[in-house]
Motif scaffolding. Structure first.
Motif, PDB file in Angstrom:
ATOM      1  N   PRO A   1       0.828  -1.214   0.000  1.00 48.91           N
ATOM      2  CA  PRO A   1       0.000   0.000   0.000  1.00 48.91           C
ATOM      3  C   PRO A   1       0.863   1.265   0.000  1.00 48.91           C
ATOM      4  CG  PRO A   1      -0.171  -1.162   2.100  1.00 48.91           C
ATOM      5  CD  PRO A   1       0.673  -2.000   1.201  1.00 48.91           C
ATOM      6  N   ILE A   2       0.354   2.285  -0.658  1.00 50.71           N
ATOM      7  CA  ILE A   2       1.048   3.562  -0.735  1.00 50.71           C
ATOM      8  C   ILE A   2       0.567   4.427   0.426  1.00 50.71           C
ATOM      9  CG2 ILE A   2       1.391   5.651  -2.120  1.00 50.71           C
ATOM     10  CD1 ILE A   2       2.667   3.217  -3.387  1.00 50.71           C
ATOM     11  N   SER A   3       1.501   5.007   1.148  1.00 52.03           N
ATOM     12  CA  SER A   3       1.163   5.925   2.230  1.00 52.03           C
ATOM     13  C   SER A   3       1.462   7.338   1.741  1.00 52.03           C
ATOM     14  CB  SER A   3       2.007   5.592   3.459  1.00 52.03           C
ATOM     15  OG  SER A   3       1.771   6.525   4.474  1.00 52.03           O
ATOM     16  N   GLY A   4       0.441   8.181   1.688  1.00 51.33           N
ATOM     17  CA  GLY A   4       0.595   9.524   1.149  1.00 51.33           C
ATOM     18  C   GLY A   4       1.554  10.388   1.948  1.00 51.33           C
ATOM     19  N   VAL A   5       2.323  11.166   1.224  1.00 50.13           N
ATOM     20  CA  VAL A   5       3.236  12.123   1.836  1.00 50.13           C
ATOM     21  C   VAL A   5       2.955  13.503   1.246  1.00 50.13           C
ATOM     22  CG1 VAL A   5       5.077  10.431   2.224  1.00 50.13           C
ATOM     23  CG2 VAL A   5       5.066  11.754   0.135  1.00 50.13           C
ATOM     24  N   HIS A   6       3.489  14.511   1.894  1.00 43.14           N
ATOM     25  CA  HIS A   6       3.394  15.879   1.398  1.00 43.14           C
ATOM     26  C   HIS A   6       4.801  16.356   1.077  1.00 43.14           C
ATOM     27  CE1 HIS A   6       2.821  20.402   2.337  1.00 43.14           C
ATOM     28  NE2 HIS A   6       2.685  20.178   1.047  1.00 43.14           N
ATOM     29  N   VAL A   7       4.994  16.815  -0.153  1.00 35.39           N
ATOM     30  CA  VAL A   7       6.272  17.354  -0.596  1.00 35.39           C
ATOM     31  C   VAL A   7       6.014  18.749  -1.136  1.00 35.39           C
ATOM     32  CG1 VAL A   7       8.181  17.094  -2.224  1.00 35.39           C
ATOM     33  CG2 VAL A   7       7.155  15.065  -1.189  1.00 35.39           C
ATOM     34  N   ALA A   8       6.741  19.738  -0.613  1.00 38.61           N
ATOM     35  CA  ALA A   8       6.623  21.113  -1.099  1.00 38.61           C
ATOM     36  C   ALA A   8       7.910  21.470  -1.840  1.00 38.61           C
ATOM     37  CB  ALA A   8       6.390  22.076   0.058  1.00 38.61           C
ATOM     38  N   LEU A   9       7.763  21.904  -3.079  1.00 31.81           N
ATOM     39  CA  LEU A   9       8.900  22.248  -3.922  1.00 31.81           C
ATOM     40  C   LEU A   9       8.905  23.755  -4.161  1.00 31.81           C
ATOM     41  CD1 LEU A   9       8.359  19.294  -6.370  1.00 31.81           C
ATOM     42  CD2 LEU A   9      10.150  19.460  -4.650  1.00 31.81           C
ATOM     43  N   ALA A  10      10.083  24.355  -4.074  1.00 27.77           N
ATOM     44  CA  ALA A  10      10.210  25.805  -4.203  1.00 27.77           C
ATOM     45  C   ALA A  10      10.021  26.252  -5.644  1.00 27.77           C
ATOM     46  CB  ALA A  10      11.585  26.251  -3.704  1.00 27.77           C
TER      47      ALA A  10
ATOM     48  N   ALA B   1       3.738  23.264  -4.962  1.00 27.89           N
ATOM     49  CA  ALA B   1       4.735  24.246  -5.388  1.00 27.89           C
ATOM     50  C   ALA B   1       4.437  25.507  -4.596  1.00 27.89           C
ATOM     51  CB  ALA B   1       4.649  24.520  -6.886  1.00 27.89           C
ATOM     52  N   VAL B   2       5.488  26.131  -4.055  1.00 23.84           N
ATOM     53  CA  VAL B   2       5.296  27.298  -3.192  1.00 23.84           C
ATOM     54  C   VAL B   2       6.325  28.360  -3.490  1.00 23.84           C
ATOM     55  CG1 VAL B   2       6.680  26.293  -1.316  1.00 23.84           C
ATOM     56  CG2 VAL B   2       5.016  28.080  -0.801  1.00 23.84           C
TER      57      VAL B   2
ATOM     58  N   GLY C   1       0.935  29.255  -2.783  1.00 18.36           N
ATOM     59  CA  GLY C   1       1.148  27.860  -3.134  1.00 18.36           C
ATOM     60  C   GLY C   1       0.002  27.251  -3.907  1.00 18.36           C
ATOM     61  N   ALA C   2       0.270  26.069  -4.442  1.00 19.18           N
ATOM     62  CA  ALA C   2      -0.733  25.257  -5.132  1.00 19.18           C
ATOM     63  C   ALA C   2      -0.470  23.801  -4.773  1.00 19.18           C
ATOM     64  CB  ALA C   2      -0.649  25.452  -6.639  1.00 19.18           C
ATOM     65  N   PHE C   3      -1.536  23.036  -4.611  1.00 16.18           N
ATOM     66  CA  PHE C   3      -1.442  21.650  -4.171  1.00 16.18           C
ATOM     67  C   PHE C   3      -2.136  20.731  -5.169  1.00 16.18           C
ATOM     68  CE2 PHE C   3      -1.506  24.539  -0.654  1.00 16.18           C
ATOM     69  CZ  PHE C   3      -0.557  24.061   0.242  1.00 16.18           C
TER      70      PHE C   3
END
Length: 135
Positions: free
Chosen positions: A70-79, A129-130, A116-118
């Protein structure tokens, strides 16, 4: 650790259900940020599964690799360098099969200049992206 390097992220890796689909999604979604697939390693090279690394120049900072479970969701913010790039990321990610998780805009509850946008990628990871420049 040398001075000035504390807290810097070198790279991050996430698991994906469909490697080819994810590689295509991230190739399109990260292009507006100036990122491309800059390195790939085969299953033979890793002794496990293939991986693709995205970055700028020859430095991969964002890696993807297949997962059997199973995939466990993560949050990644890219500049992003500016607000227009945040907007372009959002459009490209949606066009590549992502789902909107927060349209581009100011999020003053984080700080007064947080723009930002998600997007949820095909595996459900929250990719952002932020830009921190004033509006």
């Amino acid at each position: 650790m040398s001075p000035g390097t504390a807290g810097l992220l070198d790279h991050i890796g996430i698991k994906v259900a469909d490697f080819a689909r994810a590689r295509a999604f991230y190739t399109a979604a990260l292009a507006p940020l100036g990122m491309a697939c800059v390195m790939e390693v085969s299953a033979e090279e890793t002794g496990d599964v293939p991986h693709a690394g995205f970055g700028v120049g020859n430095k991969p900072v964002f890696w993807i690799g297949p997962c059997d479970g199973p995939i466990s969701g993560v949050h990644v913010a890219l500049a992003a360098p500016d607000h227009a790039t945040v907007d372009a990321f959002h459009r490209a990610a949606l066009a590549a099969g992502g789902r909107d998780n927060g349209a581009p805009g100011l999020r003053a509850h984080y700080h007064p200049s947080y723009y930002g946008a998600f997007v949820l990628c095909p595996d459900g990871h929250n990719i952002e992206a932020v830009c921190h420049l004033p509006v």
